[in-house]
Structure formats: structure tokens, C-alpha cells
Design a protein around this motif. Structure first.
Motif, PDB file in Angstrom:
ATOM      1  N   PHE A 147      -3.225 -68.434  27.130  1.00 32.17           N
ATOM      2  CA  PHE A 147      -3.886 -67.129  27.240  1.00 32.17           C
ATOM      3  C   PHE A 147      -5.248 -67.288  27.902  1.00 32.17           C
ATOM      4  O   PHE A 147      -5.881 -68.340  27.800  1.00 32.17           O
ATOM      5  N   ALA A 148      -5.711 -66.218  28.539  1.00 34.55           N
ATOM      6  CA  ALA A 148      -7.033 -66.226  29.158  1.00 34.55           C
ATOM      7  C   ALA A 148      -7.706 -64.881  28.928  1.00 34.55           C
ATOM      8  O   ALA A 148      -7.127 -63.835  29.232  1.00 34.55           O
ATOM      9  N   ILE A 149      -8.910 -64.918  28.398  1.00 33.67           N
ATOM     10  CA  ILE A 149      -9.701 -63.705  28.198  1.00 33.67           C
ATOM     11  C   ILE A 149     -10.689 -63.579  29.345  1.00 33.67           C
ATOM     12  O   ILE A 149     -11.229 -64.577  29.844  1.00 33.67           O
ATOM     13  N   SER A 150     -10.915 -62.345  29.774  1.00 32.62           N
ATOM     14  CA  SER A 150     -11.896 -62.096  30.825  1.00 32.62           C
ATOM     15  C   SER A 150     -12.461 -60.693  30.643  1.00 32.62           C
ATOM     16  O   SER A 150     -11.973 -59.926  29.805  1.00 32.62           O
ATOM     17  N   ARG A 151     -13.469 -60.392  31.418  1.00 33.09           N
ATOM     18  CA  ARG A 151     -14.060 -59.065  31.353  1.00 33.09           C
ATOM     19  C   ARG A 151     -14.625 -58.707  32.713  1.00 33.09           C
ATOM     20  O   ARG A 151     -15.046 -59.577  33.486  1.00 33.09           O
ATOM     21  N   ASP A 152     -14.628 -57.413  32.985  1.00 32.67           N
ATOM     22  CA  ASP A 152     -15.220 -56.887  34.202  1.00 32.67           C
ATOM     23  C   ASP A 152     -16.234 -55.845  33.752  1.00 32.67           C
ATOM     24  O   ASP A 152     -15.867 -54.711  33.415  1.00 32.67           O
ATOM     25  N   ASN A 153     -17.502 -56.242  33.723  1.00 32.80           N
ATOM     26  CA  ASN A 153     -18.525 -55.337  33.201  1.00 32.80           C
ATOM     27  C   ASN A 153     -18.712 -54.111  34.092  1.00 32.80           C
ATOM     28  O   ASN A 153     -19.133 -53.061  33.614  1.00 32.80           O
ATOM     29  N   ALA A 154     -18.397 -54.227  35.361  1.00 31.11           N
ATOM     30  CA  ALA A 154     -18.501 -53.075  36.261  1.00 31.11           C
ATOM     31  C   ALA A 154     -17.433 -52.032  35.971  1.00 31.11           C
ATOM     32  O   ALA A 154     -17.628 -50.843  36.235  1.00 31.11           O
ATOM     33  N   LYS A 155     -16.305 -52.486  35.408  1.00 35.78           N
ATOM     34  CA  LYS A 155     -15.204 -51.566  35.092  1.00 35.78           C
ATOM     35  C   LYS A 155     -15.117 -51.244  33.606  1.00 35.78           C
ATOM     36  O   LYS A 155     -14.188 -50.558  33.169  1.00 35.78           O
ATOM     37  N   ASN A 156     -16.060 -51.765  32.826  1.00 38.77           N
ATOM     38  CA  ASN A 156     -16.051 -51.521  31.370  1.00 38.77           C
ATOM     39  C   ASN A 156     -14.711 -51.907  30.744  1.00 38.77           C
ATOM     40  O   ASN A 156     -14.181 -51.185  29.883  1.00 38.77           O
ATOM     41  N   THR A 157     -14.167 -53.031  31.163  1.00 39.43           N
ATOM     42  CA  THR A 157     -12.835 -53.415  30.720  1.00 39.43           C
ATOM     43  C   THR A 157     -12.784 -54.902  30.386  1.00 39.43           C
ATOM     44  O   THR A 157     -13.347 -55.733  31.110  1.00 39.43           O
ATOM     45  N   ALA A 158     -12.095 -55.202  29.289  1.00 41.37           N
ATOM     46  CA  ALA A 158     -11.789 -56.579  28.932  1.00 41.37           C
ATOM     47  C   ALA A 158     -10.283 -56.790  29.084  1.00 41.37           C
ATOM     48  O   ALA A 158      -9.500 -55.838  28.969  1.00 41.37           O
ATOM     49  N   TYR A 159      -9.907 -58.032  29.339  1.00 39.42           N
ATOM     50  CA  TYR A 159      -8.511 -58.349  29.594  1.00 39.42           C
ATOM     51  C   TYR A 159      -8.070 -59.544  28.748  1.00 39.42           C
ATOM     52  O   TYR A 159      -8.871 -60.404  28.379  1.00 39.42           O
ATOM     53  N   LEU A 160      -6.763 -59.583  28.496  1.00 42.40           N
ATOM     54  CA  LEU A 160      -6.161 -60.761  27.889  1.00 42.40           C
ATOM     55  C   LEU A 160      -4.882 -61.053  28.665  1.00 42.40           C
ATOM     56  O   LEU A 160      -3.904 -60.310  28.552  1.00 42.40           O
ATOM     57  N   GLN A 161      -4.931 -62.089  29.474  1.00 40.58           N
ATOM     58  CA  GLN A 161      -3.751 -62.535  30.211  1.00 40.58           C
ATOM     59  C   GLN A 161      -2.974 -63.474  29.312  1.00 40.58           C
ATOM     60  O   GLN A 161      -3.516 -64.487  28.842  1.00 40.58           O
ATOM     61  N   MET A 162      -1.714 -63.161  29.084  1.00 39.49           N
ATOM     62  CA  MET A 162      -0.872 -63.950  28.182  1.00 39.49           C
ATOM     63  C   MET A 162       0.308 -64.524  28.967  1.00 39.49           C
ATOM     64  O   MET A 162       1.130 -63.766  29.476  1.00 39.49           O
ATOM     65  N   ASN A 163       0.354 -65.826  29.064  1.00 39.22           N
ATOM     66  CA  ASN A 163       1.423 -66.517  29.780  1.00 39.22           C
ATOM     67  C   ASN A 163       2.237 -67.378  28.821  1.00 39.22           C
ATOM     68  O   ASN A 163       1.799 -67.678  27.706  1.00 39.22           O
ATOM     69  N   SER A 164       3.408 -67.787  29.273  1.00 43.50           N
ATOM     70  CA  SER A 164       4.283 -68.652  28.461  1.00 43.50           C
ATOM     71  C   SER A 164       4.428 -68.113  27.047  1.00 43.50           C
ATOM     72  O   SER A 164       4.287 -68.845  26.056  1.00 43.50           O
ATOM     73  N   LEU A 165       4.718 -66.842  26.955  1.00 45.36           N
ATOM     74  CA  LEU A 165       4.787 -66.188  25.643  1.00 45.36           C
ATOM     75  C   LEU A 165       5.924 -66.746  24.804  1.00 45.36           C
ATOM     76  O   LEU A 165       6.998 -67.114  25.327  1.00 45.36           O
ATOM     77  N   LYS A 166       5.670 -66.789  23.507  1.00 46.54           N
ATOM     78  CA  LYS A 166       6.632 -67.303  22.540  1.00 46.54           C
ATOM     79  C   LYS A 166       6.956 -66.212  21.522  1.00 46.54           C
ATOM     80  O   LYS A 166       6.129 -65.320  21.290  1.00 46.54           O
ATOM     81  N   PRO A 167       8.107 -66.291  20.865  1.00 43.27           N
ATOM     82  CA  PRO A 167       8.422 -65.292  19.831  1.00 43.27           C
ATOM     83  C   PRO A 167       7.343 -65.195  18.756  1.00 43.27           C
ATOM     84  O   PRO A 167       7.089 -64.103  18.240  1.00 43.27           O
TER      85      PRO A 167
END
Length: 127
Positions: free
Chosen positions: A68-88
Motif C-alpha cells: 500500500f502507498a499513502i499520498s496526498r495532494d494539498n492543492a486538491k484537498n485529497t488524500a489517497y491510498l493506493q492498494m496493490n497485491s490485495l489479499k482476502p
């Protein structure tokens, strides 16, 4: 009025990817530290990832490190969570959380440290 709205949840097969977004309004986003938590049925809410006001410091729970990777774009007032290789076992309701932080580099790991929460987004990973 502070609002955090998650989007991007859904059903995905094991090994797949999803990206959660957390759109913030009613606050000065750049003054907020952000975090992602998750809660599965019958379990306590646990930290997934956290990020400081500036993106330079991040934290990941042991179970998601390297996937997983967390990021944020302060110009867009948005935070993200990229989730890869997901497991049950990643199946849960995922919550975005935020709080005012006077420090540029501090992140927070405990639910009680956060003042504002989104409504949650369901992520279901099928095997």
C-alpha cells in the motif's frame, strides 16, 4: 463544517489493486495530518497508513508494508491510498481520518488522536 468523503472502494480479486480517495472540505487541508484506518467485522479499528502535513513522513502498518502507498495532494484537498497485491484479509471498511497538526512532520497512529472521520468505504477482496 469539516467533511471527509471516501471513494474508490469495491470488490476486487486477490492480487488486484484499488485506489481510495479522501476528499476534504471545510478545513485547511494543508494544516491536517491524515490517516487511513480499517475495521473488519468483529475486529478493532487498526491503522493502515498515516502521512504528515507535508508528504515527507509516512507510516505503514506491518500487514500492508510494500503493498500500500499513502499520498496526498494539498492543492486538491485529497488524500489517497493506493492498494496493490490485495489479499482476502484486506477485506474491511476503510476510513479516512484527519486532525490539525501544528508540526509539519508528525503523523498519528491512534484513532483517538484524530478529530475528523469519513463515512467509510467497503473494500472486499475475493479469493
Amino acid at each position: 463544517q469539516v467533511q471527509l468523503v471516501e471513494s474508490g472502494g469495491g470488490l476486487v480479486q486477490a492480487g488486484g489493486s484499488l485506489r481510495l480517495s479522501c476528499a476534504a472540505s471545510g478545513l485547511t487541508f494543508g494544516g491536517y495530518a491524515m490517516g487511513w484506518f480499517r475495521q473488519a467485522p468483529g475486529k478493532e479499528r487498526e491503522i493502515v497508513a498515516a502521512i504528515s502535513r507535508l508528504s515527507g513522513r509516512t507510516f505503514y502498518g506491518d500487514s500492508v508494508k510494500g503493498r500500500f502507498a499513502i499520498s496526498r495532494d494539498n492543492a486538491k484537498n485529497t488524500a489517497y491510498l493506493q492498494m496493490n497485491s490485495l489479499k482476502p484479509e484486506d477485506t474491511a471498511v476503510y476510513y479516512c481520518a484527519g486532525r490539525v497538526s501544528t508540526d509539519l512532520w508528525t503523523y498519528y497512529l491512534v484513532p483517538s488522536e484524530y478529530s475528523d472521520w469519513g463515512q467509510g468505504a467497503q473494500v472486499t477482496v475475493s479469493s
